[in-house]
Scaffold this motif. Structure first.
Motif, PDB file in Angstrom:
ATOM      1  N   SER A  32     -80.705  -1.810 -55.824  1.00  0.00           N
ATOM      2  CA  SER A  32     -80.417  -2.907 -56.750  1.00  0.00           C
ATOM      3  C   SER A  32     -81.204  -2.647 -58.035  1.00  0.00           C
ATOM      4  N   THR A  33     -80.796  -3.297 -59.111  1.00  0.00           N
ATOM      5  CA  THR A  33     -81.532  -3.188 -60.373  1.00  0.00           C
ATOM      6  C   THR A  33     -82.965  -3.663 -60.188  1.00  0.00           C
ATOM      7  N   LYS A  34     -83.129  -4.747 -59.447  1.00  0.00           N
ATOM      8  CA  LYS A  34     -84.466  -5.291 -59.181  1.00  0.00           C
ATOM      9  C   LYS A  34     -85.356  -4.259 -58.483  1.00  0.00           C
ATOM     10  N   ASP A  35     -84.822  -3.583 -57.471  1.00  0.00           N
ATOM     11  CA  ASP A  35     -85.612  -2.606 -56.726  1.00  0.00           C
ATOM     12  C   ASP A  35     -85.905  -1.355 -57.550  1.00  0.00           C
ATOM     13  N   GLU A  36     -84.994  -0.973 -58.435  1.00  0.00           N
ATOM     14  CA  GLU A  36     -85.225   0.181 -59.314  1.00  0.00           C
ATOM     15  C   GLU A  36     -86.411  -0.048 -60.248  1.00  0.00           C
ATOM     16  N   LYS A  37     -86.630  -1.309 -60.635  1.00  0.00           N
ATOM     17  CA  LYS A  37     -87.662  -1.649 -61.616  1.00  0.00           C
ATOM     18  C   LYS A  37     -88.949  -2.180 -60.989  1.00  0.00           C
ATOM     19  N   ALA A  38     -89.045  -2.170 -59.672  1.00  0.00           N
ATOM     20  CA  ALA A  38     -90.241  -2.707 -59.006  1.00  0.00           C
ATOM     21  C   ALA A  38     -91.476  -1.884 -59.386  1.00  0.00           C
ATOM     22  N   PRO A  39     -92.643  -2.528 -59.457  1.00  0.00           N
ATOM     23  CA  PRO A  39     -93.876  -1.825 -59.835  1.00  0.00           C
ATOM     24  C   PRO A  39     -94.482  -1.033 -58.675  1.00  0.00           C
ATOM     25  N   LEU A  40     -95.445  -0.206 -59.004  1.00  0.00           N
ATOM     26  CA  LEU A  40     -96.267   0.462 -57.997  1.00  0.00           C
ATOM     27  C   LEU A  40     -97.131  -0.587 -57.299  1.00  0.00           C
ATOM     28  N   LEU A  41     -97.606  -0.270 -56.109  1.00  0.00           N
ATOM     29  CA  LEU A  41     -98.483  -1.183 -55.371  1.00  0.00           C
ATOM     30  C   LEU A  41     -99.697  -1.573 -56.216  1.00  0.00           C
ATOM     31  N   LYS A  42    -100.314  -0.622 -56.887  1.00  0.00           N
ATOM     32  CA  LYS A  42    -101.521  -0.913 -57.665  1.00  0.00           C
ATOM     33  C   LYS A  42    -101.265  -1.871 -58.826  1.00  0.00           C
ATOM     34  N   ASP A  43     -99.998  -1.997 -59.267  1.00  0.00           N
ATOM     35  CA  ASP A  43     -99.646  -2.871 -60.387  1.00  0.00           C
ATOM     36  C   ASP A  43     -98.914  -4.147 -59.962  1.00  0.00           C
ATOM     37  N   ALA A  44     -98.632  -4.287 -58.684  1.00  0.00           N
ATOM     38  CA  ALA A  44     -97.825  -5.405 -58.188  1.00  0.00           C
ATOM     39  C   ALA A  44     -98.635  -6.697 -58.074  1.00  0.00           C
ATOM     40  N   ASP A  45     -97.984  -7.833 -58.339  1.00  0.00           N
ATOM     41  CA  ASP A  45     -98.592  -9.135 -58.053  1.00  0.00           C
ATOM     42  C   ASP A  45     -98.793  -9.222 -56.549  1.00  0.00           C
TER      43      ASP A  45
END
Length: 188
Positions: A166-179
């Motif tokens: 999905s577009t959302k999954d393509e743009k997900a951040p790295l673990l170190k940058d994730a909320d």
């Protein structure tokens, strides 16, 4: 029903007993009493189902932040998937580690993924259906994700093709940058 612990504390494989005869088969996919006896006191509030048309479809890695975090009980009812849980609890001895298991309509296995873990799966064939129970309703404002290909996590996805995302999954951040507001020993 067998409940099997894994290397990730709280993540368990559930193997329902299948009773078959000349008519077909029957199995219990969830039994509250057995889960309580195994130390899991969960009240599921929502059932979800997804259909993926194409082999190599990848959904994830998803989670909901606390206070709307979800525990999931995942099973594949048509086809097969490679199901993944990633420990995202800051301070956990297994932080950033992952576990993957094949779930299929044939093996009837299920994976219980507690809050504090990201979840994702890749379809291993066309026309796959996945069902899962959750203990918290969907909360768009708490919905988060981590990129499926984060090299720090290093999930070894079983199909070496460009996944369908999905577009959302393509743009997900790295673990170190994730909320992420999960702290080992506090939230979960």
């Amino acid at each position: 029903m067998n409940i099997i612990k894994t290397k990730l504390d709280g993540v368990v494989v559930v193997e329902p007993k299948v009773f078959g005869d000349h008519r077909g088969w029957f199995m219990e996919t969830y039994n509250e009493q057995m889960f309580k006896e195994a130390g899991s006191d969960i009240t599921f509030v929502q059932d979800n189902q997804s259909f993926s048309a194409t082999k190599g479809t990848l959904r994830g890695l998803h989670y909901q932040m606390s206070p709307k975090a979800q525990t999931k009980l995942v099973r594949c009812t048509r086809g097969s998937i490679f199901d993944v849980a990633v420990d995202i609890r800051k301070g956990s001895p297994t932080y950033g580690e992952w576990l993957g298991i094949e779930l299929s309509a044939e093996n009837n296995k299920q994976l219980l993924i507690p809050e504090g873990f990201a979840h994702g799966f890749m379809t291993l064939m066309d026309d796959v259906e996945v069902q899962y129970k959750v203990d918290e309703l969907y909360s768009p404002e708490n919905d988060r994700g981590i990129i499926w290909s984060d090299p720090e996590i290093g999930v070894e996805w079983p199909i070496d093709i460009k996944p369908v995302l999905s577009t959302k999954d393509e743009k997900a951040p790295l673990l170190k940058d994730a909320d992420n507001n999960f702290v080992f020993g506090e939230n979960v």
